[in-house]
Design an enzyme around this catalytic site. Structure first.
Site, PDB file in Angstrom:
ATOM      1  N   ILE A  79     -24.969 -73.480  -3.869  1.00 22.05           N
ATOM      2  CA  ILE A  79     -24.960 -73.656  -5.320  1.00 22.05           C
ATOM      3  C   ILE A  79     -25.300 -75.098  -5.626  1.00 22.05           C
ATOM      4  O   ILE A  79     -25.071 -75.975  -4.791  1.00 22.05           O
ATOM      5  CB  ILE A  79     -23.594 -73.270  -5.958  1.00 22.05           C
ATOM      6  CG1 ILE A  79     -23.641 -73.269  -7.474  1.00 22.05           C
ATOM      7  CG2 ILE A  79     -22.499 -74.187  -5.439  1.00 22.05           C
ATOM      8  CD1 ILE A  79     -24.473 -72.203  -8.087  1.00 22.05           C
ATOM      9  N   HIS A  86     -26.126 -85.994  -3.616  1.00 24.84           N
ATOM     10  CA  HIS A  86     -26.032 -84.543  -3.730  1.00 24.84           C
ATOM     11  C   HIS A  86     -27.391 -83.882  -3.463  1.00 24.84           C
ATOM     12  O   HIS A  86     -27.553 -83.173  -2.469  1.00 24.84           O
ATOM     13  CB  HIS A  86     -25.507 -84.169  -5.121  1.00 24.84           C
ATOM     14  CG  HIS A  86     -25.341 -82.696  -5.321  1.00 24.84           C
ATOM     15  ND1 HIS A  86     -25.334 -82.112  -6.568  1.00 24.84           N
ATOM     16  CD2 HIS A  86     -25.214 -81.675  -4.446  1.00 24.84           C
ATOM     17  CE1 HIS A  86     -25.179 -80.807  -6.448  1.00 24.84           C
ATOM     18  NE2 HIS A  86     -25.120 -80.517  -5.163  1.00 24.84           N
ATOM     19  N   HIS A 136     -21.622 -81.236   1.419  1.00 22.44           N
ATOM     20  CA  HIS A 136     -22.044 -80.673   0.143  1.00 22.44           C
ATOM     21  C   HIS A 136     -20.845 -80.288  -0.713  1.00 22.44           C
ATOM     22  O   HIS A 136     -20.817 -80.539  -1.918  1.00 22.44           O
ATOM     23  CB  HIS A 136     -22.950 -79.458   0.366  1.00 22.44           C
ATOM     24  CG  HIS A 136     -23.363 -78.812  -0.916  1.00 22.44           C
ATOM     25  ND1 HIS A 136     -22.737 -77.696  -1.431  1.00 22.44           N
ATOM     26  CD2 HIS A 136     -24.313 -79.159  -1.840  1.00 22.44           C
ATOM     27  CE1 HIS A 136     -23.291 -77.374  -2.581  1.00 22.44           C
ATOM     28  NE2 HIS A 136     -24.252 -78.237  -2.862  1.00 22.44           N
ATOM     29  N   ASN A 147     -20.033 -81.498  -4.531  1.00 19.78           N
ATOM     30  CA  ASN A 147     -20.451 -80.522  -5.531  1.00 19.78           C
ATOM     31  C   ASN A 147     -19.315 -79.921  -6.350  1.00 19.78           C
ATOM     32  O   ASN A 147     -19.402 -79.853  -7.573  1.00 19.78           O
ATOM     33  CB  ASN A 147     -21.230 -79.382  -4.861  1.00 19.78           C
ATOM     34  CG  ASN A 147     -21.766 -78.389  -5.874  1.00 19.78           C
ATOM     35  OD1 ASN A 147     -22.699 -78.686  -6.618  1.00 19.78           O
ATOM     36  ND2 ASN A 147     -21.162 -77.211  -5.928  1.00 19.78           N
ATOM     37  N   HIS A 150     -29.048 -80.927  -0.333  1.00 15.30           N
ATOM     38  CA  HIS A 150     -30.026 -79.873  -0.651  1.00 15.30           C
ATOM     39  C   HIS A 150     -31.385 -80.117  -0.004  1.00 15.30           C
ATOM     40  O   HIS A 150     -31.916 -79.251   0.697  1.00 15.30           O
ATOM     41  CB  HIS A 150     -30.209 -79.779  -2.168  1.00 15.30           C
ATOM     42  CG  HIS A 150     -29.075 -79.132  -2.881  1.00 15.30           C
ATOM     43  ND1 HIS A 150     -29.123 -77.842  -3.344  1.00 15.30           N
ATOM     44  CD2 HIS A 150     -27.841 -79.597  -3.210  1.00 15.30           C
ATOM     45  CE1 HIS A 150     -27.979 -77.528  -3.930  1.00 15.30           C
ATOM     46  NE2 HIS A 150     -27.179 -78.584  -3.870  1.00 15.30           N
TER      47      HIS A 150
END
Length: 607
Positions: free
Chosen positions: A607, A267, A458, A462, A272
């Protein structure tokens, strides 16, 4: 002197103004942070009021977090809410929503088939690999970490192979593994020396049944070779009450390993962090009018801001991730260690599936790949989205770059890609696996990978965090006790009250409540989210009718994919996504309402 500069806590980390959250997003995120404050503060006060409140005493204690909320003396509760000048009712804020994993079947998390199903259709479906040789072998330095051989033997798994030999099962692609041995073992001495942290380096072997589902057949638990306990132990499916509880504890340790790798590697690192250099370089090197900037723009939205917030509150020293996950203060060191093996050319879905032995090239198949394990929801749905993105990007690139000479001669484009690698990924800039940027096909591949990582990859990693992880026994983010054997002083206590021992091994009420509050916020879509196939006013970003038409074609393909996912989720032959109490796989269903929905693919890491 007039330049903007970075600021530190308690002020937010500096993010350029055009990359900050818009008002709607900020309001949504602030509400989420407020919930986190309440959920952190109230358990803390409750623990202060009642010193016997450290551990969950029964599973009913966990259920009460969803049914009754966190109860305080009424006057104190009102006082807290008054201080926070909170207008809305306290009732909803003090109570967690029931996570999806226990909403259909309260005991699903206990079952071996659900434990296995989540490796293919849960929130971390990217670590399962086809086993090609048995037993597995460590790649760590034997001088430091002991013999590379696994403790797994044929006799451990043979009774569960439906009459096959181990070699036959390997040859027929029936054996799979989730191997966290080499990820965790270098850190175990330090992790297990932390207060309230106990971990193994795990390997879990699965067998593919005739029904197309996986079943776990053995779990290997490894400790550093120089420790006081035997360094390797194998646990197999239970045959009696005692072995059942040991098996449940072993699965919990596997899930704790999995939760750490999911959050720190798959993740944070692989979406990110790894995408951010491409975004920064795009702002620095590409004009806002450049066609590739325009293509990437929606896939960069909010990422710098959310990463800044993560650095300040989540991955910071003594932040949420350190507090809530097994590796503790070593979480970022573990993430950095994983980065040494990160490869951009392996981050696209087809390349990743092939690397893990979960697919082979097959030009006769719709996406040029044949899945080895057909009922693999993440891969099956992901390949549809990957192909749609690739087709859209190819149409776009071919329109602006019909010849390779245009790619090589575009100084902005070449500067963007060079800075992304040489500055943004400076540690590994000299690796020979970096794709070249010489032809339109090179550009298509690079852009498809970036857009895939920022959107679908993602989303898959997530938005299921609270629906699956909000019920802590299903995926404990940390464990506090090792599994006792007959020689341990704890063993009589374990035998006398195994439920108490199991619950004491899970996170405490405070740890669990903090973790639940955070993943609740991370799993929430804001009302202004833009989903894959959506773009506000396409005519603004392109005055070219051909490109606008191609984008509408992409949008239509995404809507069609959503219908196909709905169809698959109602197909009873696909047991990993359909059945009694089974959660349908919707993490790659493109659209979503606001809130925690366990579905929806935003355009960007937002997010």
């Amino acid at each position: 002197m007039r330049a903007e500069s970075r600021v530190e806590k308690p002020l937010p980390i500096y993010v350029p103004r055009d990359e900050q959250f818009e008002e709607c997003k900020m309001n949504t995120f602030s509400t989420g942070r407020l919930r986190a404050v309440l959920h952190n503060l109230i358990p803390l006060l409750k623990a202060t009021i009642s010193p016997y409140n450290r551990d969950f005493k029964t599973f009913t204690d966990i259920d009460s977090l969803y049914k009754e909320g966190i109860l305080l003396k009424l006057g104190l509760q009102d006082e807290i809410l008054k201080k926070l000048t909170l207008i809305e009712s306290s009732e909803g804020l003090l109570k967690y929503e029931t996570p999806t994993i226990v909403s259909k079947d309260k005991f699903a998390w206990l079952r071996d088939d659900e434990f296995a199903r989540q490796t293919l259709a849960g929130i971390n479906p990217v670590n399962i690999e086809r086993l090609t040789a048995f037993p597995p072998v460590s790649k760590l330095d034997p001088q430091i970490y002991g013999p590379p051989d696994s403790a797994l033997k044929e006799e451990h798994i043979l009774p569960y192979l439906d009459g096959m030999s181990v070699q036959q099962a390997l040859d027929e692609n029936k054996l799979y593994i989730i191997d966290y041995h080499d990820v965790y073992l270098p850190f175990l001495d330090r992790i297990n020396a932390l207060d309230g942290r106990k971990a193994y380096a795990t390997r879990t072997v699965f067998f593919l049944t005739k029904g197309g589902t996986l079943k776990p057949v053995a779990i290997e638990l490894s400790l550093p070779p120089a420790g006081p306990r035997p360094s390797k132990r194998v646990v197999t499916p239970p045959v009696d009450a005692t072995s059942n509880w040991i098996w449940q504890l072993a699965k919990a340790h596997v899930c704790s390993n999995d939760a750490g790798v999911h959050q720190l590697v798959n993740h944070f690192l692989r979406t990110h962090a790894s995408v951010e250099p491409f975004i920064l370089a795009a702002h620095r090197q590409l004009s806002a009018m450049h066609p590739i900037f325009k293509l990437l723009d929606p896939h960069m939205r909010y990422t710098l801001e959310i990463n800044a917030l993560a650095r300040q509150a989540l991955i910071s020293v003594d932040g949420v991730i350190e507090n809530c996950f097994t590796p503790g203060r070593y979480v970022m060191e573990m993430s950095a260690a994983a980065y040494r093996d990160w490869r951009f050319d392996m981050e696209g879905l087809p390349a990743d599936l092939i690397r893990r032995g979960m697919a082979v090239r097959d030009p006769t198949q719709p996406h040029g790949l044949k899945l080895i394990l057909e009922d693999y929801p993440y891969a099956a749905d992901g390949l549809m989205i990957w192909s749609a993105i690739e087709n859209w990007v190819r149409t776009y690139v071919d329109h602006y770059y019909p010849e390779s000479s245009l790619i090589r001669g575009d100084t902005e484009l070449q500067s963007w890609y060079a800075e992304s690698i040489n500055v943004g990924h400076a540690d590994i800039r000299h690796k020979d696996w970096w794709p070249k940027l010489n032809t339109p096909e090179d550009l298509v591949s690079i852009l498809t990978t970036i857009i895939w990582l920022a959107s679908a990859q993602h989303a898959a990693l997530n938005f299921g965090q609270y629906p699956y992880g909000g019920y802590v026994p299903n995926r404990p983010p940390l464990m506090r006790r090792l599994i006792p054997d007959e020689n341990d002083v704890e063993y009589p206590n374990f035998v006398a009250d195994p439920q108490k021992y199991f619950l004491a091994a899970l996170p405490s009420l405070l740890q669990a409540s903090k973790f639940m509050a955070v993943v609740d916020t991370l799993s929430t879509h804001s009302p202004d989210e833009e989903y894959l196939g959506e773009r506000q006013h396409p005519s603004i970003w392109s005055g070219d009718a051909e490109i606008i038409e191609a984008f509408y074609g992409f949008s239509a393909e995404i809507r069609q994919i959503e219908k196909e996912i709905e169809k698959r989720n109602s197909d009873p032959s696909l047991k990993n996504r359909c059945g009694a109490g089974v959660i349908p796989y919707e993490l790659l269903a493109p659209s979503s309402e606001p809130g925690v929905t366990c579905r929806g693919v935003p355009n960007s890491v937002s997010i």
